[in-house]
Write a protein that holds these residues in place. Structure first.
Motif, PDB file in Angstrom:
ATOM      1  N   THR A  28      39.475 -45.918  -1.872  1.00 48.97           N
ATOM      2  CA  THR A  28      40.800 -45.658  -2.062  1.00 48.97           C
ATOM      3  C   THR A  28      40.746 -44.503  -2.953  1.00 48.97           C
ATOM      4  O   THR A  28      41.747 -43.363  -2.671  1.00 48.97           O
ATOM      5  N   TRP A  32      42.108 -40.298  -2.370  1.00 48.57           N
ATOM      6  CA  TRP A  32      43.172 -39.855  -3.057  1.00 48.57           C
ATOM      7  C   TRP A  32      42.411 -38.570  -3.708  1.00 48.57           C
ATOM      8  O   TRP A  32      43.209 -37.659  -3.810  1.00 48.57           O
ATOM      9  N   ALA A  35      42.462 -35.807  -1.209  1.00 45.81           N
ATOM     10  CA  ALA A  35      44.099 -35.633  -1.063  1.00 45.81           C
ATOM     11  C   ALA A  35      44.486 -34.566  -2.347  1.00 45.81           C
ATOM     12  O   ALA A  35      45.645 -33.966  -1.846  1.00 45.81           O
ATOM     13  N   ARG A  82      46.551 -40.068  -8.712  1.00 49.43           N
ATOM     14  CA  ARG A  82      47.294 -39.359  -7.667  1.00 49.43           C
ATOM     15  C   ARG A  82      48.327 -38.099  -8.173  1.00 49.43           C
ATOM     16  O   ARG A  82      48.985 -37.349  -7.578  1.00 49.43           O
ATOM     17  N   VAL A 117      42.974 -46.889   3.579  1.00 50.05           N
ATOM     18  CA  VAL A 117      43.603 -45.745   3.694  1.00 50.05           C
ATOM     19  C   VAL A 117      43.073 -44.517   4.801  1.00 50.05           C
ATOM     20  O   VAL A 117      43.727 -43.681   5.063  1.00 50.05           O
ATOM     21  N   LEU A 197      48.867 -49.179  -3.099  1.00 51.56           N
ATOM     22  CA  LEU A 197      48.221 -48.068  -2.696  1.00 51.56           C
ATOM     23  C   LEU A 197      46.656 -48.290  -1.864  1.00 51.56           C
ATOM     24  O   LEU A 197      46.572 -47.485  -0.902  1.00 51.56           O
ATOM     25  N   CYS A 198      46.159 -49.268  -2.381  1.00 47.53           N
ATOM     26  CA  CYS A 198      44.893 -49.705  -1.482  1.00 47.53           C
ATOM     27  C   CYS A 198      45.198 -50.335  -0.349  1.00 47.53           C
ATOM     28  O   CYS A 198      44.375 -50.412   0.553  1.00 47.53           O
ATOM     29  N   GLU A 200      47.743 -48.935   1.651  1.00 44.88           N
ATOM     30  CA  GLU A 200      48.429 -48.389   2.504  1.00 44.88           C
ATOM     31  C   GLU A 200      47.499 -47.950   3.957  1.00 44.88           C
ATOM     32  O   GLU A 200      46.485 -47.091   3.808  1.00 44.88           O
ATOM     33  N   ASP A 202      45.878 -46.000   6.772  1.00 41.30           N
ATOM     34  CA  ASP A 202      45.724 -44.764   7.408  1.00 41.30           C
ATOM     35  C   ASP A 202      46.671 -43.603   6.774  1.00 41.30           C
ATOM     36  O   ASP A 202      47.234 -43.115   7.288  1.00 41.30           O
ATOM     37  N   ARG A 203      46.635 -43.933   5.346  1.00 38.67           N
ATOM     38  CA  ARG A 203      47.660 -42.875   4.435  1.00 38.67           C
ATOM     39  C   ARG A 203      46.880 -41.479   4.801  1.00 38.67           C
ATOM     40  O   ARG A 203      47.800 -40.493   4.608  1.00 38.67           O
ATOM     41  N   PHE A 204      45.678 -41.413   5.072  1.00 40.56           N
ATOM     42  CA  PHE A 204      44.998 -40.190   5.134  1.00 40.56           C
ATOM     43  C   PHE A 204      44.238 -39.869   6.551  1.00 40.56           C
ATOM     44  O   PHE A 204      43.707 -41.015   6.948  1.00 40.56           O
TER      45      PHE A 204
END
Length: 233
Positions: A28, A32, A35, A82, A117, A197-198, A200, A202-204
């Motif tokens: 994760t 990030w 990202a 982040r 993610v 946050l871990c 989430e 398909d965040r990316f």
């Protein structure tokens, strides 16, 4: 697609295709980092190796598990990372399980590193490559970490093309020992937002591919084919 789910100690020989899972928190954090603009992540085998790399490349960003330590720029927390500006930077990452798992399968022909993610992008890449057999390396708790196993099983189902409700897999991860330890502050170097946050999904939009370069294992983002572009054997 044949899927095997193994802990690091169970890896008797290099698999052909490996997906290394560390939900909380190595991969994760890696997602990030990309990202936030990181160009690549060097996966270190030890804290000493990470510090040696940092010493040779002072502009690299070194991070580790646990509490802050001299020589490291930050810790293995997605919430803390982040806000970092990592544009064009190289990151050196050393964690207890995730980086160890990737180095254990460095001889595989394809090594992917993943968490929730980047789950769908990872599954898309496996589908596009037409992989017949995939070994999912469940890094946490010697292969028993339910957050990692749940993520591995979810990606395996999606890679096989099965319509899959993610809710049950995410619930298992949320109820895992790792999630509880992070939420309760048992693990040092944690932020209250780390668990969320871990989880989430398909965040990316990218997968993460690790390859050897100059004797180092280097992780880079990889844009997986869109569903319309996928090919199947």
């Amino acid at each position: 697609m044949r899927s095997l789910f193994l802990g690091i100690p169970e890896l008797a020989e290099p698999p052909s295709v490996a997906v290394v899972i560390d939900v909380m928190r190595a991969y994760t954090v890696a997602a990030w980092a990309f990202a936030r603009g990181a160009e690549e992540i060097v996966l270190a085998g030890s804290s000493d190796e990470a510090l040696a790399l940092k010493a040779r490349h002072p502009d690299w960003v070194a991070l580790k598990d646990g509490a802050p330590a001299p020589g490291f720029d930050t810790v293995n927390s997605p919430a803390l990372l982040r806000t970092y500006d990592l544009g064009g930077r190289t990151v050196v990452q050393k964690t207890t399980a995730g980086t160890v798992g990737a180095l254990a399968v460095r001889e595989a022909s394809l090594v992917l590193c993943a968490g929730f993610v980047v789950a769908e992008a990872t599954a898309r890449l496996l589908r596009a490559r037409g992989c017949d057999s995939v070994t999912f390396v469940v890094t946490g708790e010697d292969g028993r970490a339910d957050e990692d196993l749940a993520c591995a099983q979810y990606i395996a189902r999606r890679a096989a093309g099965a319509e899959t409700d993610p809710a049950g897999f995410l619930d298992r991860a949320a109820a895992s020992r790792a999630a509880a330890e992070l939420a309760q502050g048992v693990r040092r170097g944690a932020h209250p937002d780390d668990v969320a946050l871990c989880l989430e999904l398909d965040r990316f939009p990218f997968a993460m591919v690790a390859t050897e370069a100059d004797s180092l294992m280097v992780l880079r983002p990889y844009t997986a084919p869109s569903p319309a572009d996928e090919t199947f054997d």
